[in-house]
Design a protein around this motif. Sequence first.
Motif, mmCIF file in Angstrom:
data_model
loop_
_atom_site.group_PDB
_atom_site.id
_atom_site.type_symbol
_atom_site.label_atom_id
_atom_site.label_comp_id
_atom_site.label_asym_id
_atom_site.label_seq_id
_atom_site.Cartn_x
_atom_site.Cartn_y
_atom_site.Cartn_z
ATOM 1 N N ARG A 130 0.854 -1.166 0.000
ATOM 2 C CA ARG A 130 0.000 0.000 0.000
ATOM 3 C C ARG A 130 0.899 1.228 0.000
ATOM 4 N NH1 ARG A 130 -2.799 2.770 3.582
ATOM 5 N NH2 ARG A 130 -1.903 2.010 5.502
ATOM 6 N N TYR A 131 0.340 2.349 -0.405
ATOM 7 C CA TYR A 131 1.102 3.596 -0.365
ATOM 8 C C TYR A 131 0.237 4.666 0.278
ATOM 9 C CZ TYR A 131 4.046 1.220 -3.764
ATOM 10 O OH TYR A 131 4.867 0.316 -4.386
ATOM 11 N N GLU A 132 0.908 5.614 0.914
ATOM 12 C CA GLU A 132 0.150 6.685 1.516
ATOM 13 C C GLU A 132 0.687 8.006 1.018
ATOM 14 O OE1 GLU A 132 -1.086 5.167 5.649
ATOM 15 O OE2 GLU A 132 -0.098 7.110 5.841
ATOM 16 N N ASP A 133 -0.203 8.806 0.531
ATOM 17 C CA ASP A 133 0.254 10.075 -0.018
ATOM 18 C C ASP A 133 0.404 11.097 1.104
ATOM 19 O OD1 ASP A 133 0.924 12.252 -1.422
ATOM 20 O OD2 ASP A 133 -0.757 12.176 -2.822
ATOM 21 N N ARG A 134 1.628 11.263 1.562
ATOM 22 C CA ARG A 134 1.872 12.290 2.584
ATOM 23 C C ARG A 134 2.676 13.430 1.964
ATOM 24 N NH1 ARG A 134 4.130 8.537 7.463
ATOM 25 N NH2 ARG A 134 2.397 7.060 7.565
#
Length: 846
Positions: free
Chosen positions: A168-172
């Motif tokens: 998964r990736y998290e856009d921070r």
Amino acid sequence: MERPASSDLSQALTEWVRRVSRPIEFASRDDCAHVGAVRNLGSFVVAQVLNVLSAHVYPAALESRLMELRELFADFHAGLPAQEQKQRLERARAILGMLKRANMVGSDIEPGIVGKTMNESSARPRGPHELWRLPIRFAKGVGPKRAGALERIGVETVEQALWCLPWRYEDRSRIVPIAQLAPGLTATVCGTVVQAQLKGTRRRGMTVLEVVLQDRTGRIRGVFFNQAYLEQLFVVGAQVMWSGPVNPGRDGGTVLQMDVQQYDVVDDGARASLHVGRIVPVYHETKGWTSRQMRVLIHGLLDEYAANLDEPLPVSVRAKHGFPRIEDAIRSAHFPDKAADVQKLERGLTRAHRRLAFEELFVLQVALAQRQRQVKDEVKGIRFDTTTPMLKRLSAKLPFKLTAAQDRVVREILRDMAAPRPMNRLIQGDVGSGKTVVALHAMAVACGSGYQAALMAPTEILAEQHASSLRPLLEAIGIMPVVLTSGARTSARGKTLADIAEGRAQVVIGTHAIIQKGVKFARLGLAVVDEQHKFGVLQRKTLTEKGYRPDVLVMTATPIPRTLAMTVYGDLDVSIIDALPPGRKPVKTWLFGASERRKAYQLVVDQLKEGRQAYVVFPLVEESEKIDLKAAIQAAERLQREEFAAFRVGLLHGRLASKEKDRTMAEFKAGTIQVLVATTVVEVGVDVPNASVMLVEHAERFGLAQLHQLRGRVGRGEYQSHCVLLTTHDMQARGRPSGPTLFAEGAVPSSRQRLEALVRSSDGFVIAEEDLKIRGPGEFLGVRQWGMPEFRAANLVRDADLLQQARQEAFALVQRDPALSAPMHRVLRDVVMRRWQAKLDLGGVS
Ligand code: ADP
Ligand code: MG
């Protein structure tokens, strides 16, 4: 991505040591006279330690020093006895001194701290292409304990770690100024902790931590329930990142509140942080490794090793498909560009992901292409006469005409048999498509040319059945068959073995034990393997190990989706029988919930009254085999007493002695038993045309392909047949119209979906595709058991197009350079060998 030099890192640590030392030195001064003047020394040190630990993965030795430091201050307070305070401060100074010295030495650790790590690091193999055997244990920050945790998830080497992609990736990447927040928004903010208060509440044992975060534009509050440990992280002055939805907060909106779902402590060096200000990778967590720690680990590994990753893809292939280099692909799969599309990342559709998936598929296909060549290169010491009169005799005796599909496949087989290279062919054909008679033609050619043929079935029941249905035909054309089962008495068995060894037995029918238990053949020319998926992929290996080099024909009714067939049977030639013999009526499929049992069994009874026969199948799953078996036996007894009181019920399961099985089977075939209660041993191959109902209990526990197989047991005669799927869940909807195929709450959606596919379609391939989509290749038919490769980046459903391309490229390449001996194929050759040599029995390639 820029790569911070390791000196940056040691500088950061030096910086850190200096920062932590300052208050400790001050407190220690003048025989610890100033301890009382340093407020919150304990929580400060603890927070700093956590901070530095989360910013980077350090060698285990260094890390354990840091942990010791944390321990010293975890409960440090002004009330401690002066002597105790003094001792702790002294120890702290010593540790800080060691850290400082260790750090000056460079990235390795001062021998004085731990000799062992030193030895290990000097033993570290270095070289351009050795990440595949560089143990992860030797990587920075991975001690033996933490290495163990990685090894348990199959990550043993640096290469494996680098291929361990985020799920998964998290856009921070977008940090929102606090002043721009509004209730209802979900955002990421970054600021300094200006206030942190831990309170107890009226309810015993409950704690509330209130933290206020401030950036240049404003303040926001975060409230954390029962997470007192966060106090150590969110100390005043710490730089932290929060993300989550914003709400008005309790004091009417002067300070908004965030429902913090993700948090991170940003290291105050505030250089490109790993955890914030970018699209952040999220890894599967395991015991001993949080996603965050993995992130730090992978980042470090990328810095140190990414340039040494093996690049097996030839430049030409990469250029043609527009794939990035391995190093770039791995880097951006872990730490994507700010501009990357998170959706694409998560679906594995970026160029980087596609390249990695392609590589895995390509390497496998190269291996398969080589294996196919090896088999093709074998010289067959056998000459078959495909014009043998035996074939004519067979046609004359067959009670029916071959379908066009059967005829085509027979011709493909004869062409192989006549060729100077060994045959290695798979016949795929739906249940009832008539594979046996096709194989019979091949056996006729073998025997007509003076060779022996072996026909191997997955179970003894099926072997017996093949024997009893083939014997009359074989004998009619002058071929002597024998059956070899474990049940036979020793004396009879001895005679059979002699018949085989001396060549009198021309066709030998049995289970795969024929090959495995050293049965000696006089002249084995053809091996037919029925229902291949039960045997595993490497049938040929077993044969050649015994010294036989026969032509091999494998038959499967398992409707393997194309993409899967290409990987599993990638080195076989495939023939497909894509039509059923004429006059078959499609089986009607019914789906009933628990409350409709009566109706379901009534349907069976109606058929029995018409003179038909029925199967009732119970699942037998390995883990609970004993319980299931008991359930099946009890059910058989109950059914005999109640629903089927007027009929004879027989029981068939794998634990019965084979004599008993034979008798039951024979009685069912003869019609003296009308209902056969069975575990899934009837799954494949049983052929009783008068049976017109297949009732499956606990249908939700079967795979679709398995159910399709079961359904294939009926509809083999002239009668309209029925397949009744009975589920444990109640699928009856309130007020729904009648009709068996509707569902309602109760059934798990996926099992409902799955079973619906069966009602909708009678095409095994359609069903298999469906099954593959729903369950994924790992689960599909328990493929793991039969050596189905596990991929790290590739997904056979998603990447069907890539597989096709990879196969084309791979086979073309092996055509041009069979041994991969060109210098530009050297890495590829090594990778192929390493990954697949043992699994695919590839010979050494010179
Ligand atoms: P499977 O492919 O499932 O192994 P079988 O070989 O057991 O199927 O054949 C199923 C049934 O169809 C058998 O009873 C067989 O005799 C019959 N059969 C096979 N080919 C034909 C044909 N061309 N015409 C009529 N019946 C056929
Ligand atoms: Mg069959």
